[in-house]
Write a protein that holds these residues in place. Structure first.
Motif, PDB file in Angstrom:
ATOM      1  N   ILE A 137     -16.789  28.956  11.151  1.00 23.31           N
ATOM      2  CA  ILE A 137     -15.811  28.685  11.899  1.00 23.31           C
ATOM      3  C   ILE A 137     -14.400  28.406  10.955  1.00 23.31           C
ATOM      4  O   ILE A 137     -14.422  27.755  10.100  1.00 23.31           O
ATOM      5  N   GLU A 138     -13.754  29.529  11.751  1.00 22.95           N
ATOM      6  CA  GLU A 138     -12.489  29.490  11.047  1.00 22.95           C
ATOM      7  C   GLU A 138     -11.211  29.277  11.868  1.00 22.95           C
ATOM      8  O   GLU A 138     -11.076  29.917  13.192  1.00 22.95           O
ATOM      9  N   PHE A 139     -10.392  28.121  12.034  1.00 20.52           N
ATOM     10  CA  PHE A 139      -9.619  27.617  12.380  1.00 20.52           C
ATOM     11  C   PHE A 139      -8.818  26.782  11.768  1.00 20.52           C
ATOM     12  O   PHE A 139      -8.726  26.500  10.975  1.00 20.52           O
ATOM     13  N   GLY A 140      -7.306  26.310  12.104  1.00 18.99           N
ATOM     14  CA  GLY A 140      -6.809  25.581  11.189  1.00 18.99           C
ATOM     15  C   GLY A 140      -5.093  27.016  11.249  1.00 18.99           C
ATOM     16  O   GLY A 140      -3.863  26.326  11.309  1.00 18.99           O
ATOM     17  N   ASP A 192      -0.011  24.948   5.926  1.00 16.74           N
ATOM     18  CA  ASP A 192      -0.992  25.054   5.759  1.00 16.74           C
ATOM     19  C   ASP A 192      -2.509  24.322   4.841  1.00 16.74           C
ATOM     20  O   ASP A 192      -3.208  23.832   4.763  1.00 16.74           O
ATOM     21  N   ALA A 193      -0.556  24.468   3.627  1.00 19.67           N
ATOM     22  CA  ALA A 193      -1.611  23.016   3.114  1.00 19.67           C
ATOM     23  C   ALA A 193      -2.027  21.908   3.534  1.00 19.67           C
ATOM     24  O   ALA A 193      -3.356  21.154   2.805  1.00 19.67           O
ATOM     25  N   THR A 194      -1.763  21.714   4.001  1.00 19.25           N
ATOM     26  CA  THR A 194      -2.049  20.114   4.910  1.00 19.25           C
ATOM     27  C   THR A 194      -3.316  20.135   6.077  1.00 19.25           C
ATOM     28  O   THR A 194      -3.970  19.415   5.357  1.00 19.25           O
ATOM     29  N   TYR A 195      -3.171  20.991   6.458  1.00 18.04           N
ATOM     30  CA  TYR A 195      -4.347  21.510   7.606  1.00 18.04           C
ATOM     31  C   TYR A 195      -5.646  21.948   6.510  1.00 18.04           C
ATOM     32  O   TYR A 195      -6.956  21.471   6.965  1.00 18.04           O
ATOM     33  N   ASP A 196      -5.642  22.151   5.103  1.00 16.55           N
ATOM     34  CA  ASP A 196      -6.637  22.704   4.781  1.00 16.55           C
ATOM     35  C   ASP A 196      -6.957  21.781   4.324  1.00 16.55           C
ATOM     36  O   ASP A 196      -8.628  21.691   3.820  1.00 16.55           O
ATOM     37  N   GLN A 197      -6.111  20.758   3.362  1.00 19.15           N
ATOM     38  CA  GLN A 197      -6.500  19.608   3.116  1.00 19.15           C
ATOM     39  C   GLN A 197      -7.866  18.492   4.065  1.00 19.15           C
ATOM     40  O   GLN A 197      -9.150  18.459   4.261  1.00 19.15           O
ATOM     41  N   VAL A 198      -7.756  18.541   5.432  1.00 16.01           N
ATOM     42  CA  VAL A 198      -8.349  18.090   6.424  1.00 16.01           C
ATOM     43  C   VAL A 198      -9.657  19.340   6.875  1.00 16.01           C
ATOM     44  O   VAL A 198     -11.014  18.190   6.443  1.00 16.01           O
ATOM     45  N   ILE A 199      -9.420  20.362   6.823  1.00 18.74           N
ATOM     46  CA  ILE A 199     -10.701  21.165   7.120  1.00 18.74           C
ATOM     47  C   ILE A 199     -12.097  21.095   5.312  1.00 18.74           C
ATOM     48  O   ILE A 199     -12.294  20.789   6.165  1.00 18.74           O
ATOM     49  N   LYS A 200     -10.560  20.777   4.484  1.00 23.01           N
ATOM     50  CA  LYS A 200     -12.175  20.493   3.308  1.00 23.01           C
ATOM     51  C   LYS A 200     -13.049  18.830   3.357  1.00 23.01           C
ATOM     52  O   LYS A 200     -13.915  18.496   2.394  1.00 23.01           O
ATOM     53  N   LYS A 201     -12.197  18.007   4.108  1.00 24.59           N
ATOM     54  CA  LYS A 201     -12.548  16.414   4.058  1.00 24.59           C
ATOM     55  C   LYS A 201     -13.840  16.650   4.732  1.00 24.59           C
ATOM     56  O   LYS A 201     -14.492  16.421   4.686  1.00 24.59           O
ATOM     57  N   ILE A 202     -13.777  16.948   5.861  1.00 18.91           N
ATOM     58  CA  ILE A 202     -14.927  17.629   7.064  1.00 18.91           C
ATOM     59  C   ILE A 202     -15.496  18.496   6.548  1.00 18.91           C
ATOM     60  O   ILE A 202     -16.492  18.296   5.963  1.00 18.91           O
TER      61      ILE A 202
END
Length: 262
Positions: A137-140, A192-202
């Motif tokens: 699953i590749e979004f962001g 990107d860094a902010t969205y990556d943090q969301v991805i990692k938390k999920i």
């Protein structure tokens, strides 16, 4: 009478020696038994750890053909690999096939310029209907370009969470979440860094591995370098944003390393 007094201590001494020997033997037996038990537990632990990786689990599935479902944006489409069959999703399929010894069928549901809100969420039911064995699953990347305000970041968080939750609960698929992509001097690196943090938390919330693409593109302009010519494969002008063939090779390698180790 003297002989009688001499014999009594002798027998007592003999009994003490025998009792001490038996006690020592029991103690040694207990130690040896404990060592054996520890070895058995250690052996079981090694076997258990081996079965925990994604790749080993795919190997042990009682089926001859595995299904890999790629859901994403232009990266998963393949821009700008040299050929369609050398994009990272297809390279990853080939690696899975070699690693498991089973045929792997790739289903690629991806579209250029899309986000988890306008593409991931509407297509999650198709993913569920296909019941894949493994999915990326590749979004962001496109989502981050819209900004980090409460509305856009909130929608991304809610919708990616929904996609992952539904796939997790409505399929038996192994899920690999992927972070954002950027050139090393990209315009939206902070976003990107902010969205990556969301991805990692999920990923943490649902115990799903997160494949960190920034380990490929950060400080490495070679993975986005293109000749800026026209791509006959994808019918569009090349750019220096999307991964070139080297970039796709490295993404596929990172995905495969993840399934071998997690």
């Amino acid at each position: 009478m003297r002989r009688k007094y001499f014999l009594i201590p002798f027998f007592l001494l003999l009994m003490i020696i025998l009792a001490t020997a038996c006690s020592s033997k029991k103690s040694t037996t207990k130690v040896d038994k404990t060592k054996v038990e520890r070895k058995v537990v250690k052996s079981k632990s090694k076997t258990s750890n081996k079965k925990m990786t994604t790749l080993n689990d795919l190997k042990t599935l009682k089926k001859k053909t595995l299904t890999y479902y790629a859901l994403g944006d232009s990266l998963s489409v393949g821009l700008f690999s040299n050929e369609m069959n050398s994009r990272f999703t297809t390279l990853f399929s080939n690696d899975l096939q070699k690693g498991t010894g089973k045929k792997v069928t790739e289903i690629n549901t991806s579209s250029v310029g899309k986000t988890v809100t306008n593409f991931g969420l509407p297509n999650v039911q198709d993913l569920i209907d296909k019941q894949p064995d493994i999915t990326t699953i590749e979004f962001g990347t496109n989502d981050a370009a819209y900004g980090v305000d409460a509305k856009n970041l909130g929608d991304f968080t809610t919708n990616l969470d929904t996609v992952v939750r539904r796939v997790k609960t409505e399929t038996k698929a192994h899920i690999l979440l992927m972070t954002t992509w950027s050139p090393s001097d990209g315009k939206y690196i902070a976003n990107d860094a902010t969205y990556d943090q969301v991805i990692k938390k999920i990923g943490q919330k649902y115990n799903v591995p997160v494949v960190n693409l920034s380990t490929i593109w950060q400080n490495n302009p070679q993975v986005t370098k293109n000749d800026l010519g026209y791509s006959q494969v994808y019918n569009r002008q090349k750019d220096t944003f999307h991964p070139n063939q080297l970039g796709h090779d490295k993404i596929a390698q990172l995905l495969y390393e993840t399934v071998k180790n997690k």
